[in-house]
Design an enzyme around this catalytic site. Structure first.
Site, short mmCIF file in Angstrom:
data_model
loop_
_atom_site.label_atom_id
_atom_site.label_comp_id
_atom_site.label_asym_id
_atom_site.label_seq_id
_atom_site.Cartn_x
_atom_site.Cartn_y
_atom_site.Cartn_z
N PHE A 43 0.81 -1.22 0.00
CA PHE A 43 0.00 0.00 0.00
C PHE A 43 0.84 1.27 0.00
CE2 PHE A 43 -0.03 -1.82 4.34
CZ PHE A 43 0.69 -0.84 5.03
N GLY A 46 1.28 3.66 -3.23
CA GLY A 46 0.33 4.71 -3.59
C GLY A 46 -0.17 5.54 -2.42
N HIS A 47 0.28 5.25 -1.19
CA HIS A 47 -0.28 5.92 0.00
C HIS A 47 0.82 6.27 0.98
CE1 HIS A 47 -3.01 6.49 3.50
NE2 HIS A 47 -3.88 6.79 2.56
N PHE A 48 1.54 7.18 0.87
CA PHE A 48 1.77 8.10 -0.23
C PHE A 48 3.24 7.97 -0.60
CE2 PHE A 48 -1.51 9.91 2.50
CZ PHE A 48 -2.55 10.09 1.61
N VAL A 53 2.28 6.44 4.68
CA VAL A 53 1.37 6.35 5.84
C VAL A 53 0.47 5.13 5.64
CG1 VAL A 53 -0.54 7.50 7.05
CG2 VAL A 53 1.37 8.86 6.18
#
Length: 145
Positions: A43, A46-48, A53
């Site tokens: 994750f 893309g986050h971030f 986070v």
């Protein structure tokens, strides 16, 4: 509980298994487990990308998975192909601090009540002893058709 036993008590697998170890489990009462958060988590792409986070929804899912282990240990059973626990409610969810790569998220869940296949839990996630998220969770055990 180490990972082998966790895998026996949860149907989740990579990349969705979010419990690395169980420190304490008192069936019918509470569980303390944890998730080690690595920069290699899928994750974080893309986050971030500029500020990794852990998504709050995944913190809630990690708490729910810990609750699942507690439920199966309380019932004295393991997941099978005949029933599943569905996440059916989150009340009072609060996100107090971000969770970043390198953190160990301690998952504390206690059973509030269980009646007719509906389980209610009080759940708190902590990093370094500080609350990062909390909520009341509800799950329902249902037969798979």
């Amino acid at each position: 509980m180490e990972i082998k036993e966790i895998l026996e008590h949860l149907p989740h697998r990579y990349p969705f298994l979010l419990v690395d170890r169980v420190v304490e489990c008192v069936p019918g009462e509470r569980i303390h487990a944890y998730k080690n958060v690595s920069i290699n988590e899928p994750f974080f792409v893309g986050h971030f990308p500029h500020h990794p986070v852990m998504p709050g929804v995944l913190i809630m899912e990690a708490l729910a998975q810990a609750a699942g282990i507690l439920s199966f240990k309380t019932m004295g059973s393991k997941p099978d192909n005949n029933s599943v626990f569905y996440f059916v409610g989150i009340d009072g969810a609060r996100f107090k601090k971000p969770v970043s790569a390198g953190d160990r998220v301690d998952l504390h869940v206690e059973i509030v009540r269980q009646m007719r296949g509906i389980w209610k839990y009080r759940a708190v996630a902590k990093v370094d002893g500080q609350v990062v998220a909390e909520a009341e969770l509800m799950c329902a055990q249902r037969d798979v058709v």
